[in-house]
Design a protein around this motif. Structure first.
Motif, PDB file in Angstrom:
ATOM      1  N   THR A   1     -40.399  58.063 -25.502  1.00 19.13           N
ATOM      2  CA  THR A   1     -39.207  58.330 -26.302  1.00 19.13           C
ATOM      3  C   THR A   1     -38.528  59.569 -25.743  1.00 19.13           C
ATOM      4  O   THR A   1     -39.150  60.393 -25.058  1.00 19.13           O
ATOM      5  N   TYR A   2     -37.247  59.699 -26.049  1.00 23.52           N
ATOM      6  CA  TYR A   2     -36.483  60.855 -25.608  1.00 23.52           C
ATOM      7  C   TYR A   2     -35.665  61.381 -26.772  1.00 23.52           C
ATOM      8  O   TYR A   2     -34.904  60.632 -27.386  1.00 23.52           O
ATOM      9  N   ILE A   3     -35.816  62.612 -27.084  1.00 23.71           N
ATOM     10  CA  ILE A   3     -35.236  63.333 -28.215  1.00 23.71           C
ATOM     11  C   ILE A   3     -35.375  62.538 -29.516  1.00 23.71           C
ATOM     12  O   ILE A   3     -35.986  61.482 -29.550  1.00 23.71           O
ATOM     13  N   GLN A   4     -34.849  63.076 -30.590  1.00 25.69           N
ATOM     14  CA  GLN A   4     -35.105  62.520 -31.919  1.00 25.69           C
ATOM     15  C   GLN A   4     -34.119  61.442 -32.372  1.00 25.69           C
ATOM     16  O   GLN A   4     -34.216  60.953 -33.483  1.00 25.69           O
ATOM     17  N   SER A   5     -33.157  61.068 -31.529  1.00 22.55           N
ATOM     18  CA  SER A   5     -32.113  60.149 -31.981  1.00 22.55           C
ATOM     19  C   SER A   5     -32.427  58.676 -31.733  1.00 22.55           C
ATOM     20  O   SER A   5     -31.562  57.821 -31.879  1.00 22.55           O
ATOM     21  N   GLY A   6     -33.670  58.376 -31.362  1.00 21.79           N
ATOM     22  CA  GLY A   6     -34.064  56.977 -31.241  1.00 21.79           C
ATOM     23  C   GLY A   6     -33.776  56.360 -29.892  1.00 21.79           C
ATOM     24  O   GLY A   6     -33.126  55.317 -29.795  1.00 21.79           O
ATOM     25  N   ASN A   7     -34.250  56.986 -28.844  1.00 22.62           N
ATOM     26  CA  ASN A   7     -34.119  56.477 -27.482  1.00 22.62           C
ATOM     27  C   ASN A   7     -35.524  56.139 -26.996  1.00 22.62           C
ATOM     28  O   ASN A   7     -36.393  57.022 -26.953  1.00 22.62           O
ATOM     29  N   ILE A   8     -35.739  54.884 -26.625  1.00 19.82           N
ATOM     30  CA  ILE A   8     -37.073  54.404 -26.294  1.00 19.82           C
ATOM     31  C   ILE A   8     -37.048  53.669 -24.958  1.00 19.82           C
ATOM     32  O   ILE A   8     -36.112  52.923 -24.674  1.00 19.82           O
ATOM     33  N   ILE A   9     -38.101  53.868 -24.189  1.00 17.47           N
ATOM     34  CA  ILE A   9     -38.327  53.075 -22.981  1.00 17.47           C
ATOM     35  C   ILE A   9     -39.719  52.485 -23.128  1.00 17.47           C
ATOM     36  O   ILE A   9     -40.656  53.171 -23.541  1.00 17.47           O
ATOM     37  N   LEU A  10     -39.842  51.203 -22.799  1.00 19.73           N
ATOM     38  CA  LEU A  10     -41.148  50.560 -22.858  1.00 19.73           C
ATOM     39  C   LEU A  10     -41.166  49.376 -21.915  1.00 19.73           C
ATOM     40  O   LEU A  10     -40.140  48.985 -21.361  1.00 19.73           O
ATOM     41  N   THR A  11     -42.345  48.837 -21.739  1.00 16.99           N
ATOM     42  CA  THR A  11     -42.508  47.636 -20.926  1.00 16.99           C
ATOM     43  C   THR A  11     -42.830  46.481 -21.860  1.00 16.99           C
ATOM     44  O   THR A  11     -43.682  46.605 -22.740  1.00 16.99           O
ATOM     45  N   SER A  12     -42.114  45.371 -21.644  1.00 16.22           N
ATOM     46  CA  SER A  12     -42.326  44.202 -22.497  1.00 16.22           C
ATOM     47  C   SER A  12     -41.933  42.939 -21.754  1.00 16.22           C
ATOM     48  O   SER A  12     -40.989  42.935 -20.967  1.00 16.22           O
ATOM     49  N   GLU A  13     -42.650  41.884 -22.049  1.00 18.21           N
ATOM     50  CA  GLU A  13     -42.282  40.556 -21.552  1.00 18.21           C
ATOM     51  C   GLU A  13     -41.615  39.746 -22.661  1.00 18.21           C
ATOM     52  O   GLU A  13     -41.233  38.604 -22.468  1.00 18.21           O
ATOM     53  N   ASN A  14     -41.478  40.343 -23.813  1.00 15.87           N
ATOM     54  CA  ASN A  14     -40.895  39.704 -24.994  1.00 15.87           C
ATOM     55  C   ASN A  14     -39.373  39.681 -24.878  1.00 15.87           C
ATOM     56  O   ASN A  14     -38.730  40.727 -24.822  1.00 15.87           O
ATOM     57  N   GLU A  15     -38.783  38.502 -24.855  1.00 13.17           N
ATOM     58  CA  GLU A  15     -37.323  38.364 -24.761  1.00 13.17           C
ATOM     59  C   GLU A  15     -36.626  38.941 -25.988  1.00 13.17           C
ATOM     60  O   GLU A  15     -35.498  39.406 -25.905  1.00 13.17           O
ATOM     61  N   ALA A  16     -37.280  38.906 -27.130  1.00 11.11           N
ATOM     62  CA  ALA A  16     -36.696  39.400 -28.381  1.00 11.11           C
ATOM     63  C   ALA A  16     -37.243  40.791 -28.705  1.00 11.11           C
ATOM     64  O   ALA A  16     -37.569  41.090 -29.852  1.00 11.11           O
ATOM     65  N   VAL A  17     -37.324  41.653 -27.696  1.00 15.56           N
ATOM     66  CA  VAL A  17     -37.951  42.962 -27.859  1.00 15.56           C
ATOM     67  C   VAL A  17     -37.250  43.799 -28.929  1.00 15.56           C
ATOM     68  O   VAL A  17     -37.898  44.470 -29.730  1.00 15.56           O
ATOM     69  N   GLY A  18     -35.933  43.767 -28.994  1.00 16.16           N
ATOM     70  CA  GLY A  18     -35.208  44.531 -30.009  1.00 16.16           C
ATOM     71  C   GLY A  18     -35.573  44.103 -31.413  1.00 16.16           C
ATOM     72  O   GLY A  18     -35.811  44.938 -32.295  1.00 16.16           O
ATOM     73  N   HIS A  19     -35.646  42.811 -31.613  1.00 23.68           N
ATOM     74  CA  HIS A  19     -36.026  42.276 -32.928  1.00 23.68           C
ATOM     75  C   HIS A  19     -37.454  42.696 -33.279  1.00 23.68           C
ATOM     76  O   HIS A  19     -37.730  43.116 -34.406  1.00 23.68           O
ATOM     77  N   SER A  20     -38.363  42.596 -32.304  1.00 22.91           N
ATOM     78  CA  SER A  20     -39.761  42.969 -32.539  1.00 22.91           C
ATOM     79  C   SER A  20     -39.897  44.447 -32.883  1.00 22.91           C
ATOM     80  O   SER A  20     -40.645  44.815 -33.792  1.00 22.91           O
ATOM     81  N   VAL A  21     -39.167  45.300 -32.175  1.00 30.98           N
ATOM     82  CA  VAL A  21     -39.202  46.739 -32.469  1.00 30.98           C
ATOM     83  C   VAL A  21     -38.648  46.987 -33.871  1.00 30.98           C
ATOM     84  O   VAL A  21     -39.209  47.781 -34.635  1.00 30.98           O
ATOM     85  N   GLY A  22     -37.576  46.306 -34.226  1.00 31.51           N
ATOM     86  CA  GLY A  22     -37.028  46.430 -35.576  1.00 31.51           C
ATOM     87  C   GLY A  22     -38.034  46.049 -36.645  1.00 31.51           C
ATOM     88  O   GLY A  22     -38.135  46.715 -37.687  1.00 31.51           O
ATOM     89  N   GLN A  23     -38.800  44.982 -36.413  1.00 33.91           N
ATOM     90  CA  GLN A  23     -39.832  44.562 -37.367  1.00 33.91           C
ATOM     91  C   GLN A  23     -40.946  45.595 -37.489  1.00 33.91           C
ATOM     92  O   GLN A  23     -41.444  45.849 -38.582  1.00 33.91           O
ATOM     93  N   ILE A  24     -41.334  46.187 -36.365  1.00 37.58           N
ATOM     94  CA  ILE A  24     -42.369  47.222 -36.383  1.00 37.58           C
ATOM     95  C   ILE A  24     -41.888  48.439 -37.171  1.00 37.58           C
ATOM     96  O   ILE A  24     -42.640  49.023 -37.960  1.00 37.58           O
ATOM     97  N   ILE A  25     -40.631  48.814 -36.988  1.00 37.65           N
ATOM     98  CA  ILE A  25     -40.072  49.940 -37.746  1.00 37.65           C
ATOM     99  C   ILE A  25     -40.049  49.622 -39.232  1.00 37.65           C
ATOM    100  O   ILE A  25     -40.449  50.448 -40.061  1.00 37.65           O
ATOM    101  N   LYS A  26     -39.619  48.426 -39.588  1.00 40.38           N
ATOM    102  CA  LYS A  26     -39.581  48.021 -40.999  1.00 40.38           C
ATOM    103  C   LYS A  26     -40.985  48.091 -41.611  1.00 40.38           C
ATOM    104  O   LYS A  26     -41.173  48.607 -42.705  1.00 40.38           O
TER     105      LYS A  26
END
Length: 173
Positions: free
Chosen positions: A38-63
């Motif tokens: 992550t970079y600073i507190q405003s929600g900037n993330i870098i990760l490795t994923s093979e998941n095409e719906a990575v944004g949706h998955s991250v949103g679910q994890i946050i929820k």
């Protein structure tokens, strides 16, 4: 997919939707993502994923872990490079250059209406995935901001400065 750059919209702003980046990294790793940074507190993330719906998955994890919903935009390294390599302004002060990243392409009729707007000391160019902002007096004094762009273009967006965009690209390399 490989390396993915994600931008969260509206976290850690004015005490709303607070997430400590260490807690977010832990939740994402626990959720199966690799190489999470992550970079600073405003929600900037870098990760490795093979998941095409990575944004949706991250949103679910946050929820699940933080009990609120947040829009998540995922971009590739190539998409970030394209945005940075196509800055439309001939002259700008780097500290006054911003990128409003669009979660979807706005309708052409809305773009046409938006392009008729004028803001003193502010230049902008709308593309399908970004509104480039040249806030000549700084973002703090700018009338053209993320909320106005969302309202006028009927889309969800999140804004980052040039330093953050460059840093995300550097961290992803």
């Amino acid at each position: 997919m490989g390396i993915v750059i994600l931008f969260l919209r509206g976290i850690n702003v004015s005490g709303q939707k607070k997430i400590k980046m260490a807690d977010l990294r832990h939740a994402l790793i626990k959720g199966g993502f690799k190489d999470v940074q992550t970079y600073i507190q405003s929600g900037n993330i870098i990760l490795t994923s093979e998941n095409e719906a990575v944004g949706h998955s991250v949103g679910q994890i946050i929820k699940k872990n933080f009990d609120f919903e947040v829009p998540v935009l995922s971009l590739t390294v190539a998409e970030i490079k394209h945005i940075l390599n196509n800055i439309p302004f001939q002259q700008f002060d780097e500290k006054n250059l911003y990128f409003t990243l669009l979660f979807e392409s706005p309708g052409q009729d809305l773009v046409d209406a938006f392009n008729k707007l004028e803001f003193q000391n502010e230049d902008f160019v709308v593309t399908s995935n970004c509104v480039y902002l040249n806030c000549k007096k700084g973002a703090g004094k700018a009338k053209l901001n993320n909320n106005l762009i969302e309202k006028k273009l009927h889309i969800i967006a999140t804004t980052r400065n040039l330093n953050t965009m460059r840093k995300m690209l550097e961290m992803a390399s």
